[in-house]
Design a protein around this motif. Structure first.
Motif, PDB file in Angstrom:
ATOM      1  N   VAL A 103      25.300  48.669  51.223  1.00 39.86           N
ATOM      2  CA  VAL A 103      26.128  49.267  52.266  1.00 39.86           C
ATOM      3  C   VAL A 103      25.251  49.483  53.493  1.00 39.86           C
ATOM      4  O   VAL A 103      24.054  49.732  53.375  1.00 39.86           O
ATOM      5  CB  VAL A 103      26.763  50.603  51.819  1.00 39.86           C
ATOM      6  CG1 VAL A 103      27.769  50.373  50.707  1.00 39.86           C
ATOM      7  CG2 VAL A 103      25.709  51.596  51.356  1.00 39.86           C
ATOM      8  N   LYS A 104      25.861  49.379  54.672  1.00 41.39           N
ATOM      9  CA  LYS A 104      25.094  49.421  55.911  1.00 41.39           C
ATOM     10  C   LYS A 104      25.230  50.738  56.650  1.00 41.39           C
ATOM     11  O   LYS A 104      24.948  50.828  57.832  1.00 41.39           O
ATOM     12  CB  LYS A 104      25.524  48.263  56.813  1.00 41.39           C
ATOM     13  CG  LYS A 104      25.213  46.903  56.219  1.00 41.39           C
ATOM     14  CD  LYS A 104      25.565  45.777  57.162  1.00 41.39           C
ATOM     15  CE  LYS A 104      25.184  44.431  56.561  1.00 41.39           C
ATOM     16  NZ  LYS A 104      25.493  43.308  57.481  1.00 41.39           N
ATOM     17  N   GLU A 105      25.679  51.769  55.939  1.00 42.77           N
ATOM     18  CA  GLU A 105      25.787  53.087  56.534  1.00 42.77           C
ATOM     19  C   GLU A 105      25.513  54.136  55.457  1.00 42.77           C
ATOM     20  O   GLU A 105      25.606  53.863  54.266  1.00 42.77           O
ATOM     21  CB  GLU A 105      27.159  53.314  57.160  1.00 42.77           C
ATOM     22  CG  GLU A 105      28.337  53.080  56.227  1.00 42.77           C
ATOM     23  CD  GLU A 105      28.749  51.624  56.117  1.00 42.77           C
ATOM     24  OE1 GLU A 105      29.048  51.196  54.978  1.00 42.77           O
ATOM     25  OE2 GLU A 105      28.773  50.927  57.142  1.00 42.77           O
ATOM     26  N   GLU A 106      25.171  55.338  55.917  1.00 49.09           N
ATOM     27  CA  GLU A 106      24.877  56.411  54.975  1.00 49.09           C
ATOM     28  C   GLU A 106      26.136  56.955  54.315  1.00 49.09           C
ATOM     29  O   GLU A 106      26.138  57.290  53.140  1.00 49.09           O
ATOM     30  CB  GLU A 106      24.174  57.569  55.692  1.00 49.09           C
ATOM     31  CG  GLU A 106      22.796  57.260  56.222  1.00 49.09           C
ATOM     32  CD  GLU A 106      22.260  58.407  57.062  1.00 49.09           C
ATOM     33  OE1 GLU A 106      22.686  59.556  56.846  1.00 49.09           O
ATOM     34  OE2 GLU A 106      21.420  58.155  57.949  1.00 49.09           O
ATOM     35  N   LYS A 107      27.220  57.063  55.086  1.00 46.77           N
ATOM     36  CA  LYS A 107      28.427  57.717  54.591  1.00 46.77           C
ATOM     37  C   LYS A 107      29.560  56.708  54.442  1.00 46.77           C
ATOM     38  O   LYS A 107      29.933  56.039  55.402  1.00 46.77           O
ATOM     39  CB  LYS A 107      28.820  58.858  55.532  1.00 46.77           C
ATOM     40  CG  LYS A 107      27.748  59.957  55.593  1.00 46.77           C
ATOM     41  CD  LYS A 107      28.157  61.104  56.482  1.00 46.77           C
ATOM     42  CE  LYS A 107      27.076  62.184  56.506  1.00 46.77           C
ATOM     43  NZ  LYS A 107      27.442  63.326  57.362  1.00 46.77           N
ATOM     44  N   VAL A 108      30.071  56.611  53.223  1.00 42.30           N
ATOM     45  CA  VAL A 108      31.133  55.661  52.911  1.00 42.30           C
ATOM     46  C   VAL A 108      32.205  56.369  52.090  1.00 42.30           C
ATOM     47  O   VAL A 108      31.949  57.374  51.429  1.00 42.30           O
ATOM     48  CB  VAL A 108      30.600  54.444  52.136  1.00 42.30           C
ATOM     49  CG1 VAL A 108      29.714  53.593  53.022  1.00 42.30           C
ATOM     50  CG2 VAL A 108      29.820  54.888  50.903  1.00 42.30           C
ATOM     51  N   THR A 109      33.424  55.836  52.102  1.00 39.84           N
ATOM     52  CA  THR A 109      34.521  56.428  51.342  1.00 39.84           C
ATOM     53  C   THR A 109      34.520  55.912  49.904  1.00 39.84           C
ATOM     54  O   THR A 109      33.942  54.856  49.608  1.00 39.84           O
ATOM     55  CB  THR A 109      35.872  56.097  51.977  1.00 39.84           C
ATOM     56  OG1 THR A 109      36.090  54.677  51.912  1.00 39.84           O
ATOM     57  CG2 THR A 109      35.928  56.562  53.428  1.00 39.84           C
ATOM     58  N   GLY A 110      35.200  56.654  49.051  1.00 45.14           N
ATOM     59  CA  GLY A 110      35.366  56.201  47.680  1.00 45.14           C
ATOM     60  C   GLY A 110      36.065  54.856  47.614  1.00 45.14           C
ATOM     61  O   GLY A 110      35.699  53.992  46.807  1.00 45.14           O
ATOM     62  N   THR A 111      37.073  54.665  48.461  1.00 44.90           N
ATOM     63  CA  THR A 111      37.790  53.382  48.500  1.00 44.90           C
ATOM     64  C   THR A 111      36.856  52.239  48.846  1.00 44.90           C
ATOM     65  O   THR A 111      36.916  51.155  48.250  1.00 44.90           O
ATOM     66  CB  THR A 111      38.931  53.446  49.531  1.00 44.90           C
ATOM     67  OG1 THR A 111      39.879  54.434  49.109  1.00 44.90           O
ATOM     68  CG2 THR A 111      39.628  52.096  49.667  1.00 44.90           C
ATOM     69  N   ARG A 112      35.964  52.468  49.810  1.00 38.79           N
ATOM     70  CA  ARG A 112      35.023  51.422  50.216  1.00 38.79           C
ATOM     71  C   ARG A 112      34.082  51.054  49.073  1.00 38.79           C
ATOM     72  O   ARG A 112      33.792  49.869  48.853  1.00 38.79           O
ATOM     73  CB  ARG A 112      34.220  51.909  51.436  1.00 38.79           C
ATOM     74  CG  ARG A 112      33.034  51.054  51.824  1.00 38.79           C
ATOM     75  CD  ARG A 112      33.429  49.669  52.226  1.00 38.79           C
ATOM     76  NE  ARG A 112      32.273  48.889  52.661  1.00 38.79           N
ATOM     77  CZ  ARG A 112      32.159  47.583  52.516  1.00 38.79           C
ATOM     78  NH1 ARG A 112      33.138  46.893  51.926  1.00 38.79           N
ATOM     79  NH2 ARG A 112      31.093  46.947  52.942  1.00 38.79           N
ATOM     80  N   ILE A 113      33.620  52.046  48.329  1.00 37.59           N
ATOM     81  CA  ILE A 113      32.708  51.767  47.210  1.00 37.59           C
ATOM     82  C   ILE A 113      33.434  50.976  46.122  1.00 37.59           C
ATOM     83  O   ILE A 113      32.900  50.002  45.588  1.00 37.59           O
ATOM     84  CB  ILE A 113      32.136  53.080  46.650  1.00 37.59           C
ATOM     85  CG1 ILE A 113      31.230  53.734  47.697  1.00 37.59           C
ATOM     86  CG2 ILE A 113      31.353  52.836  45.362  1.00 37.59           C
ATOM     87  CD1 ILE A 113      30.753  55.121  47.333  1.00 37.59           C
ATOM     88  N   LEU A 114      34.671  51.357  45.808  1.00 33.56           N
ATOM     89  CA  LEU A 114      35.440  50.614  44.812  1.00 33.56           C
ATOM     90  C   LEU A 114      35.673  49.178  45.257  1.00 33.56           C
ATOM     91  O   LEU A 114      35.620  48.243  44.450  1.00 33.56           O
ATOM     92  CB  LEU A 114      36.778  51.316  44.563  1.00 33.56           C
ATOM     93  CG  LEU A 114      36.720  52.619  43.758  1.00 33.56           C
ATOM     94  CD1 LEU A 114      38.058  53.333  43.809  1.00 33.56           C
ATOM     95  CD2 LEU A 114      36.317  52.337  42.313  1.00 33.56           C
ATOM     96  N   ALA A 115      35.928  48.987  46.549  1.00 36.14           N
ATOM     97  CA  ALA A 115      36.189  47.641  47.061  1.00 36.14           C
ATOM     98  C   ALA A 115      34.985  46.723  46.890  1.00 36.14           C
ATOM     99  O   ALA A 115      35.143  45.503  46.759  1.00 36.14           O
ATOM    100  CB  ALA A 115      36.588  47.723  48.538  1.00 36.14           C
ATOM    101  N   LEU A 116      33.791  47.298  46.889  1.00 37.38           N
ATOM    102  CA  LEU A 116      32.591  46.474  46.720  1.00 37.38           C
ATOM    103  C   LEU A 116      32.561  45.778  45.364  1.00 37.38           C
ATOM    104  O   LEU A 116      31.894  44.748  45.204  1.00 37.38           O
ATOM    105  CB  LEU A 116      31.339  47.339  46.887  1.00 37.38           C
ATOM    106  CG  LEU A 116      31.067  47.857  48.299  1.00 37.38           C
ATOM    107  CD1 LEU A 116      29.935  48.872  48.281  1.00 37.38           C
ATOM    108  CD2 LEU A 116      30.720  46.709  49.245  1.00 37.38           C
TER     109      LEU A 116
END
Length: 245
Positions: free
Chosen positions: A182-195
């Motif tokens: 990930v290219k940022e410190e703060k990400v959403t739960g949805t974004r992590i699942l999408a990975l």
């Protein structure tokens, strides 16, 4: 962010943070070897264009001729902050990244960073020569399997060795058994699942910390992947979870 420094008694604007002395040379058109860092109650420190220093504002420089050696002994030695604690005492004006890392016996082959306050932490290469300044904060993280300067920071590796990941970097995180960047410190739960190609309607997400502690991350919840102690993320099928409940 721009701030002001003084050069031969005149104010000039430069960018805050770690900069190469080359920036000052170009700013005033000075010849190589004629720039000095000036401090009250201390000798003027020669700066070649390859030296680096931290600009916070109000620093002072002078130009001219001098017979002072390239890396002189300081009148007043400076104690650095290193890995969050009082660190080595520096009797000379300049030090390389490799020399600094040698003070961390456990991770002398690790990756060195400079904490400059509100901005992103800056990675220091082995051959970078830093002007020692009061208040410098350095820390080392383990190299892991991505030792190169500028490579993503392995969050799990930092947690395993009890080191907080540096701020403002790219990060390698583990989701179940898969490593993702990930290219940022703060990400959403949805974004992590999408990975890992999972959606929040079918899958829940937990973050796991050292010692076994787990916390649920909602789909719109914000995760700071640079927080100390974070090891990895785990996904759980919602239907299976509801069946257990």
């Amino acid at each position: 962010m721009k701030t002001g420094v003084e050069i031969d008694g005149e104010r000039h604007e430069v960018t805050e943070g770690l900069i190469s002395a080359q920036v000052i040379y170009e700013l005033i058109g000075c010849e190589e070897g004629r720039l000095f860092f000036s401090q009250s109650d201390e000798i003027d420190i020669p700066l070649d264009s390859s030296s680096f220093l931290v600009i916070k504002g109000q620093e002072s420089f002078v130009t001219g001729e001098s017979q002072i050696e390239d890396n002189p002994s300081l009148r007043n030695s400076i104690q650095l902050r290193f890995n969050g604690k009082p660190g080595p005492v520096m009797p000379r004006a300049k030090v390389t990244g490799k020399e600094l890392k040698a003070f961390d016996a456990a991770h002398s082959a690790g990756r060195l960073f400079l904490d400059i306050g509100n901005g992103p932490d800056v990675e220091i290469a082995d051959d970078m020569r830093i002007l020692v300044q009061e208040g410098n904060l350095f820390f080392v993280i383990p190299a892991g399997d991505n030792p190169g300067v500028g490579e993503p920071i392995d969050v799990e590796e930092c947690s395993r060795h009890g080191r907080a990941p540096p701020k403002g970097q790219n990060y390698r995180i583990r989701i179940d058994r898969e490593k993702c960047v990930v290219k940022e410190e703060k990400v959403t739960g949805t974004r992590i699942l999408a990975l890992v190609n999972k959606n929040p309607e079918e899958w829940a997400l937990n973050q796991k910390f050292g010692g076994g502690k787990r916390e649920r991350i909602e789909a719109d919840g914000i995760v700071d992947v640079s927080q100390p102690g974070l090891e990895r993320f785990e996904t759980v099928r919602r239907q299976a979870q509801q069946g257990r409940e």
